[in-house]
Design an enzyme around this catalytic site. Structure first.
Site, PDB file in Angstrom:
ATOM      1  N   ASP A  12       1.224  -0.773  -0.540  1.00 33.67           N
ATOM      2  CA  ASP A  12       0.209   0.302   0.131  1.00 33.67           C
ATOM      3  C   ASP A  12       0.950   1.147  -0.087  1.00 33.67           C
ATOM      4  O   ASP A  12       1.701   1.433   0.268  1.00 33.67           O
ATOM      5  CB  ASP A  12      -0.884   0.082   1.289  1.00 33.67           C
ATOM      6  CG  ASP A  12      -1.817   1.066   1.036  1.00 33.67           C
ATOM      7  OD1 ASP A  12      -2.621   1.333   0.310  1.00 33.67           O
ATOM      8  OD2 ASP A  12      -2.751   1.106   2.155  1.00 33.67           O
ATOM      9  N   ASN A  60     -10.515  -2.809  -6.491  1.00 37.65           N
ATOM     10  CA  ASN A  60      -9.585  -2.014  -7.213  1.00 37.65           C
ATOM     11  C   ASN A  60      -9.918  -1.669  -8.946  1.00 37.65           C
ATOM     12  O   ASN A  60      -9.534  -0.533  -9.143  1.00 37.65           O
ATOM     13  CB  ASN A  60      -8.273  -2.441  -7.380  1.00 37.65           C
ATOM     14  CG  ASN A  60      -7.500  -2.050  -6.676  1.00 37.65           C
ATOM     15  OD1 ASN A  60      -6.245  -2.962  -6.101  1.00 37.65           O
ATOM     16  ND2 ASN A  60      -7.092  -1.331  -5.434  1.00 37.65           N
TER      17      ASN A  60
END
EC number: 2.5.1.-
Length: 238
Positions: A12, A60
């Site tokens: 991340d 996503n």
């Protein structure tokens, strides 16, 4: 590595890394690929047999179309550039996640990576791509339900172990350690079933800055803990 067979990483912070430098988010993703290469190399050198990377979540797809296309392009580039080297190093590639809604060229690349490396035994690189843990469990339940309806399993056989055999990760040990970069303190729908007794290390560094030193520090933190699995600590038991 003794007592550390499987490490999973939530990668991340690519976008924030780029924003902090006044760069387009695509540059953060590209630098993140370099961090992937370093993590795979370090895991192999440290004797970690299983490394799972959360490459692209089922959520996503909500990102801007141009960013999704960039991520797909980076996946293709990574496989085309790195697959031969991974194979040479004895790395087996395993992909988890839903594949039905992927484009045919992406599915073909993922299958190529798995088929070429399926007999390798030095290390297993698990790529969580188009992956969501809730979806994984739901798909496993549908497989189990179909077998029950067909009379292939009795009601008493519908155990946690039986469901485990129908997950995407069947045959892969649960992660001992889950690392997340960027300072966020959540799992984000990653390996929810498998993480029941995992240890967690949350690192402040953004993913493009993740290196071997950060990896080793996370491992040192892991080894400083007493894993009890619901039992007593070693000190109390003695």
């Amino acid at each position: 590595m003794r007592d550390l067979q499987h490490v999973a990483i939530i990668m991340d912070g690519n976008g924030r890394w780029a924003n902090a430098r006044g760069l387009p988010r695509s540059m953060g993703h590209r630098r993140g690929v370099e961090a992937v290469r370093e993590a795979v190399r370090a895991a192999g050198e440290l004797g970690i047999q299983y490394l799972t990377l959360f490459a692209f979540s089922s959520e996503n797809w909500r990102r801007p179309e141009a960013e999704v296309e960039e991520l797909m392009g980076l996946l293709k580039h990574f496989i085309r550039r790195d697959l031969a080297e991974l194979h040479k190093e004895g790395v087996r590639v395993r992909v988890i996640g839903e594949r039905e809604n992927l484009s045919s060229d992406i599915r073909a690349l993922l299958e190529e990576a798995e088929n070429l490396t399926r007999d390798n035994q030095r290390q297993t690189l698990v790529v969580a791509f188009n992956y969501g843990a809730r979806d994984e469990v739901a798909r496993a339940m549908r497989r189990v339900a179909a077998k029950y309806a067909a009379g292939e399993v009795e009601l008493e056989g519908l155990t946690a172990e039986y469901l485990d055999e129908h997950l995407d990760t069947a045959g892969i040990p649960d992660p001992d350690l889950i690392i997340r970069t960027s300072g966020e303190l959540r799992l984000s729908n990653f390996l929810l079933w498998q993480a029941a007794y995992s240890e967690f290390v949350f690192l402040p560094c953004l993913w493009p800055d993740f290196d071997r030193k950060a990896f080793e520090e996370a491992i040192a933190d892991y080894f400083s803990r007493d894993r009890r699995y619901g039992g007593l600590s070693r000190e109390i038991a003695s």
